[in-house]
Design a protein around this motif. Structure first.
Motif, PDB file in Angstrom:
ATOM      1  N   SER A  34       0.850  -1.186   0.000  1.00 55.98           N
ATOM      2  CA  SER A  34       0.000   0.000   0.000  1.00 55.98           C
ATOM      3  C   SER A  34       0.881   1.228   0.000  1.00 55.98           C
ATOM      4  O   SER A  34       2.089   1.148   0.212  1.00 55.98           O
ATOM      5  N   PRO A  36       1.595   5.389  -1.815  1.00 54.46           N
ATOM      6  CA  PRO A  36       1.728   6.020  -3.129  1.00 54.46           C
ATOM      7  C   PRO A  36       2.591   5.185  -4.070  1.00 54.46           C
ATOM      8  O   PRO A  36       3.602   4.623  -3.670  1.00 54.46           O
ATOM      9  N   LEU A  39      -0.431  -0.267  -6.251  1.00 55.14           N
ATOM     10  CA  LEU A  39      -1.841  -0.625  -6.377  1.00 55.14           C
ATOM     11  C   LEU A  39      -1.956  -2.134  -6.373  1.00 55.14           C
ATOM     12  O   LEU A  39      -1.271  -2.823  -7.135  1.00 55.14           O
ATOM     13  N   MET A 129       0.446   5.906 -12.489  1.00 48.53           N
ATOM     14  CA  MET A 129      -0.382   5.803 -11.302  1.00 48.53           C
ATOM     15  C   MET A 129      -0.950   7.181 -10.989  1.00 48.53           C
ATOM     16  O   MET A 129      -0.242   8.194 -11.070  1.00 48.53           O
ATOM     17  N   GLU A 131      -3.091   9.269  -8.022  1.00 46.27           N
ATOM     18  CA  GLU A 131      -3.579   9.258  -6.647  1.00 46.27           C
ATOM     19  C   GLU A 131      -4.957   9.929  -6.569  1.00 46.27           C
ATOM     20  O   GLU A 131      -5.202  10.962  -7.191  1.00 46.27           O
ATOM     21  N   ARG A 132      -5.863   9.303  -5.806  1.00 51.90           N
ATOM     22  CA  ARG A 132      -7.228   9.791  -5.571  1.00 51.90           C
ATOM     23  C   ARG A 132      -7.867  10.316  -6.857  1.00 51.90           C
ATOM     24  O   ARG A 132      -8.251  11.470  -6.970  1.00 51.90           O
ATOM     25  N   GLU A 138      -8.773   5.275  -3.888  1.00 57.45           N
ATOM     26  CA  GLU A 138      -7.492   5.765  -3.375  1.00 57.45           C
ATOM     27  C   GLU A 138      -6.509   6.054  -4.503  1.00 57.45           C
ATOM     28  O   GLU A 138      -5.820   7.061  -4.517  1.00 57.45           O
ATOM     29  N   ARG A 139      -6.405   5.139  -5.448  1.00 61.06           N
ATOM     30  CA  ARG A 139      -5.523   5.356  -6.607  1.00 61.06           C
ATOM     31  C   ARG A 139      -5.946   4.449  -7.758  1.00 61.06           C
ATOM     32  O   ARG A 139      -6.640   3.446  -7.553  1.00 61.06           O
ATOM     33  N   ARG A 184       3.469  -1.392  -9.047  1.00 59.44           N
ATOM     34  CA  ARG A 184       4.160  -0.208  -8.501  1.00 59.44           C
ATOM     35  C   ARG A 184       4.659   0.618  -9.671  1.00 59.44           C
ATOM     36  O   ARG A 184       5.297   0.098 -10.584  1.00 59.44           O
TER      37      ARG A 184
END
Length: 840
Positions: A34, A36, A39, A129, A131-132, A138-139, A184
Motif C-alpha cells: 500500500s 503512493p 496498487l 499511477m 492518486e485519488r 485511493e488510486r 508499482r
C-alpha cells in the motif's frame, strides 16, 4: 538488451525479472503493498476493477477480457470489468485517448502526465499511477493509448509482467500461481513502436498447421479457420504484432472467403494483409481458369479487375494492408511473353494504376492514408529494377533471398519515398533450390544483423516474417516481435541476453543459464548446416578434423539436452520440449546420422555405422511421435509430420535429404574434402582498429559458424572507404611463417550477404605487411545471382562464402595481414592464414 516495457513493477515470480530492464525494480513477493505508487491488483482491498468504455474500440474490451483471464490464471481471482470506478476498490483504467470518459475526465483535470507524448502517434501508450482519481478511490493505474492498439498493447504488456507468457497457449508455457499481485509505478512510462507494421506470414501450412487444425483443433472447418485464427490473433496481440499474411496454400480455404476470419482480425486489431503473390488481398491459388479464363491481365483484364473490385468493396471498410502488382498463380511469374521486359513494365504499370483506382473508390481512410505495399520478390525484382514507376506513397518491401540475406535495400533516391520501405524475411522456406520447413535453426543473431542493417538503411515501415507453421518457430518469432518493436534498443550482443531472458521466463531462473548455453550451441550448429539441408555430399566434403569435431559437438548437444530435460520441472516440461528440447534433439540426432553415414561411406566399420544410423533414426521417429501424441496430452497431433521415407527423399522439396534415400556406395570417391588441414581463426580474435572512422568491425554474439562473426557497423550508406584508406576500420591478424618462408592462399569466410543496393559493391581490401592493398569481393554478393546461382547455392547452406586471396612468398618470421573495410554490409566469420598461424 533493453526492451523498454512500461516502467511498472509487478510483484510476481522471479522468472519475470529477466524480461525487464534492470533499471526497473521488480520484487518477488506475494505480499500486498500500500502507499503512493502501489496498487494491489489482487490482495489488500480485494480484486481490482478494470474500467473500459463501451464507446471505445471493441479491441480495448478484448484486451480487458484477456487481462482478467490472466490475473485469474495466476491468482484464481478475476478482476471485474466495468465502465465506472467502484468505491473502495483498486482501479485499472484502460482506453483510447478521446474515447474513454474516465481518461478524458482525468485529462481535463490535469491528473494525467505526458499525454502530449502519445497524442496523435501510432500505437503509443502512456501508463501511470494516479492518486485519488475519483471519489472513494485511493488510486488508479491508468493506461492511455493513442489509438486502439496502443491501449490494448499497454494492458497486454501488463499481462506478461503479471506472469502470463504470450506463449501460454501456443507453446503451453506454464503460469505460476500467486496469491497477491501489486503494481508499482513511480513515474509515467511512454512506449511506442519504431517499425510501423510488424507481422507474420503463416506459409506452407500443408506441412503441419493445416494437418493439425484439420485433425485435432478445428476439424469442423476442414483445416485452418476462425478458431485457429482467433488463437493466432491473440498471440499476435500479446506480442504486439499488428499484421497478418494468412495461410494461402491450396489445402487452405481462402482467408477472405470466410467472413468470420476478416471480422476476427478487426476484432483483435490485426491489419489483414496478403503476401507477395496475392494482389488486392485476393489469393488466386484456387482461380478456376476453365470457368474464369487465364490469370493473365493482358488477355483477361475485365474478369480479374472485377475480382479485385469485389475485394475492395467487401473489405474496404476495415483496416488492411493492400498488396499491389501481380504475379502468376501461387508464386509463379507473371504471364507475359518470355523476355519481354518492356511489355512487363507496361503491364505492371497498368495493373498498379487500376488497383490504385479501386482503392481510391472503395477503401476507407478511417485509419489514415490507405496502406499499400509492393513486394519485388523473385522475378518481380528485375521488373522493378528495369524502371517501374511506383507511386511515391507505396511502401517498397525488400526481400531476403529466402535464406535470411537481404537481396538489396534502398538507394539514396529510394530512401526519399513517402511510402518508405520494409522487409520480408524468412524463418522457413519451401522452394528451389533448398527447402527448410522442419525446425528453426536460424540464429537470432542473423536476424539482428540483417534487419538492423535494414533499419540503418531506412527500411522502417513494415517488417514481415515468414514463420511457416509457427511451431516450432516460437523463439525466433518472439525475438522478432520484440526486436521489431524497438530495433534501436537491440545491440550486437542481444542474442545471449534474449536467450537468457526467454529461458528464465519459460523454464525458470535457476536453469536459464544452462538453457541459454544449449540454445547458443544449437544455433551455432544450425548455422553450420540446417538439418533439412544435410546431404551425404556435404558430410563427405568436410575435412576429417572438422567432421570429427562436428560429430563430437552433435553428441555433446544431445547429452547436454538430455541432462537438462531431466532437470525440467514437470509443469514446464511441455513448453521446454516444444520450444527447446525437440529442436535440439532433431538437430543433434540428424547430424549424427550424417556423420555415421560419412564414416560408413569412407569404409569405417560400415556395419557399426549402419547400426548407429538405425538407432538415431528410431530415436527421431520416437521424438516425432511423442511431439504428436504425448506432449501436452496430444494437443499438437498432426503439427509434426513423420519422417519422410518416400522415393523422392533427395528432391528439393523433401523434409530432410536422408542418407537412406541415396544409393549406397560409389559417392565417397567423388567428393574431396575442401581445404583440409587449414587452421581457422575467428575474425573476432583479430586486433580490431577503428582508425578515425565512426564505424568499426563489431563482433555479433551468436553470428556465423564461429558464433562471433564480425559485422561492419554501422552499415548505412555513408559507411564506405577507398581501397587505399589506411584509416578504415581494420582487422589485424598476426602470424609466423616457418624457416623456408611461405606463400599460398589467405582464406576468408564471409557470410553470404549482398551489396546494399545496385551500383554498389561488397568488398574489403587485404594488406600484407603494409604492401599495396588487394581488393577482395565477397563472392556472390553482386546481386546478379539469385539463390540458385552456383556460389550462393552452397553459400546459403553453409552460411559462408569463401574468398581465396593469393599471398606473396613470405620470409621466415612474423607477419601481419590486415583486412580493411571498403563497403558497408560485409560480415567476416573466420580466416585461415598461411604458416604456423601463431598469434604474436
Amino acid at each position: 538488451m533493453k526492451l523498454k516495457p512500461l516502467r511498472i513493477a509487478i510483484l510476481v515470480f522471479c522468472a519475470t525479472l529477466a524480461v525487464l530492464p534492470a533499471a526497473h525494480a521488480v520484487e518477488v513477493t506475494e505480499a500486498a503493498r500500500s502507499g503512493p505508487g502501489s496498487l494491489n491488483l489482487v490482495g489488500g482491498a480485494g480484486v481490482a476493477t478494470v474500467a473500459v468504455d463501451a464507446h471505445d474500440d471493441p479491441l480495448v474490451a478484448v484486451a480487458a477480457r484477456l487481462f482478467a483471464d490472466d490475473v485469474e490464471r495466476v491468482t484464481g481471482k478475476r478482476p471485474a470489468i466495468g465502465a465506472q470506478a467502484v468505491r473502495g476498490r483498486p482501479l485499472v483504467v484502460v482506453g483510447t485517448l478521446g474515447h474513454n470518459a474516465l481518461i478524458d475526465e482525468l485529462a481535463a483535470r490535469g491528473a494525467l502526465k505526458d499525454l502530449d507524448k502519445v497524442r496523435g502517434r501510432w500505437e503509443a501508450t502512456v501508463a501511470q499511477m494516479v492518486e485519488r482519481p475519483f471519489p472513494g478511490v485511493e488510486r488508479a493505474f491508468v493506461i492511455v493509448g493513442s489509438d486502439r492498439r496502443g491501449a490494448a498493447y499497454g494492458l497486454m504488456q501488463l499481462s506478461e509482467q503479471v506472469g502470463v507468457s504470450p506463449w501460454y497457449w501456443w507453446a503451453d508455457a506454464p503460469v505460476r500461481r500467486r496469491t497477491a499481485l501489486t503494481i508499482r509505478s513511480a513515474t509515467p512510462e511512454v512506449t511506442a513502436p519504431e517499425v510501423r507494421y510488424r507481422g507474420i506470414f503463416v506459409n506452407d501450412e500443408d506441412w503441419g498447421m493445416h494437418a493439425w487444425a484439420k485433425q485435432t483443433f478445428e476439424p469442423e472447418a476442414g483445416g485452418i479457420g476462425p478458431k485457429t485464427y482467433e488463437k493466432l490473433f491473440e498471440l499476435m496481440l500479446r506480442l504486439r504484432l499488428n499484421t497478418i499474411w494468412p495461410a494461402m496454400h491450396e489445402v487452405s480455404r481462402e482467408f477472405h472467403a470466410v467472413r468470420e476470419n476478416v471480422v476476427l482480425a478487426d476484432k483483435y486489431g490485426i491489419v489483414a494483409g496478403a503476401s507477395h503473390c496475392e494482389p488486392m488481398l485476393y489469393n488466386n491459388v484456387k482461380w478456376n481458369q476453365k470457368e474464369r479464363g487465364p490469370w493473365n491481365y493482358l488477355t483477361n483484364r475485365d474478369t480479374i479487375y472485377k475480382t479485385w473490385e469485389e475485394q475492395a468493396t467487401t473489405r474496404g471498410g476495415m483496416e488492411a494492408m493492400w498488396t499491389l502488382g501481380i504475379r502468376g498463380i501461387h508464386d509463379q511469374g507473371m504471364q507475359t511473353p518470355p523476355g519481354d521486359m518492356p511489355g512487363k513494365l507496361k503491364l505492371m504499370g497498368e495493373v498498379i494504376q487500376d488497383q490504385r483506382s479501386l482503392i481510391q473508390q472503395h477503401v476507407t481512410t478511417k485509419w489514415g492514408p490507405v496502406a499499400q505495399v509492393f513486394v519485388p520478390y523473385k522475378e518481380v525484382l528485375p521488373i522493378y529494377d528495369a524502371g517501374l514507376a511506383l507511386p511515391d506513397d507505396v511502401t517498397l518491401m525488400w526481400t531476403d533471398d529466402n535464406f535470411g540475406y537481404l537481396r538489396r535495400l534502398s538507394s539514396p533516391d529510394e530512401r526519399k519515398r513517402a511510402g518508405g520501405a520494409g522487409v520480408y524475411w524468412h524463418l522457413s522456406y519451401y522452394g528451389q533450390p533448398h527447402s527448410y520447413l522442419w525446425i528453426n535453426t536460424t540464429a537470432p543473431a542473423l536476424m539482428w544483423e540483417e534487419l538492423h542493417k535494414a533499419w540503418e538503411n531506412d527500411a522502417r515501415t513494415m517488417w514481415m516474417l515468414n514463420v511457416g507453421d509457427l511451431k516450432p518457430m516460437e523463439i525466433g518469432v518472439d525475438y522478432f516481435a520484440r526486436f521489431a518493436w524497438n530495433p534501436t534498443a537491440f545491440g550486437p550482443d542481444s542474442q545471449p541476453a534474449f536467450l537468457r531472458s526467454f529461458a528464465a521466463e519459460h523454464v525458470g531462473g535457476a536453469l536459464a543459464p544452462a538453457v541459454a548455453d544449449l540454445l547458443t550451441e544449437f544455433y551455432r550448429l544450425g548455422t553450420i548446416r540446417k538439418p533439412e539441408l544435410m546431404t551425404r555430399a556435404w558430410a563427405l566434403a568436410l575435412p576429417p578434423d572438422e567432421a570429427a569435431e562436428l560429430g563430437r559437438s552433435y553428441a555433446h548437444l544431445l547429452e547436454r539436452e538430455a541432462a537438462l530435460a531431466a532437470a525440467i520441472p514437470a509443469g514446464k516440461r511441455d513448453a521446454y520440449t516444444e520450444m527447446i528440447g525437440f529442436p535440439a534433439r532433431v538437430l543433434g540426432a540428424t547430424g549424427l546420422v550424417f556423420m555415421a553415414d560419412r564414416a560408413a561411406q569412407l569404409g569405417d566399420d560400415p556395419a557399426a555405422q549402419a547400426a548407429e544410423i538405425a538407432r538415431r533414426r528410431a530415436f527421431l521417429e520416437r521424438e516425432v511421435d511423442a511431439y504428436n501424441y504425448t506432449v501436452a496430452g496430444g494437443k499438437w497431433k498432426g503439427m509434426m509430420p513423420g519422417l519422410v521415407t518416400a522415393a523422392n527423399l533427395m528432391a528439393w522439396n523433401s523434409q530432410v535429404r536422408w542418407p537412406w534415400g541415396e544409393p549406397a556406395g560409389g559417392s565417397a570417391s567423388k567428393v574431396t574434402p575442401v581445404d583440409a588441414g587449414r587452421a581457422w581463426r575467428p575474425a573476432a580474435e583479430a586486433d580490431n582498429r577503428s582508425g578515425t572512422a565512426a564505424a568499426r568491425w563489431t563482433p555479433v554474439a551468436g553470428l556465423g559458424q564461429s558464433g562471433r562473426a564480425v559485422a561492419l557497423k554501422p552499415a548505412g550508406l555513408d559507411a564506405s572507404w577507398s581501397l587505399t584508406d589506411d584509416k578504415a576500420p581494420s582487422l589485424d591478424f598476426h602470424f609466423e611463417t616457418g624457416a623456408q618462408g611461405a606463400g599460398g592462399e589467405l582464406l576468408i569466410d564471409f557470410m553470404p550477404t549482398f551489396r546494399i543496393y545496385p551500383g554498389r559493391k561488397l568488398r574489403v581490401s587485404v594488406v600484407v605487411d603494409g604492401a599495396d592493398p588487394i581488393a577482395v569481393d565477397v563472392p556472390g554478393a553482386s546481386g546478379q545471382e539469385d539463390e540458385s546461382g552456383a556460389i550462393r547455392k552452397e553459400g546459403v547452406q553453409n552460411n559462408a562464402v569463401r574468398a581465396r586471396v593469393p599471398m606473396p612468398a613470405l620470409a621466415a618470421g612474423k607477419h601481419v595481414v590486415t583486412i580493411r573495410a571498403v563497403d558497408p554490409g560485409v560480415v567476416i566469420d573466420r580466416v585461415a592464414l598461411p604458416g604456423r598461424q601463431g598469434v604474436i
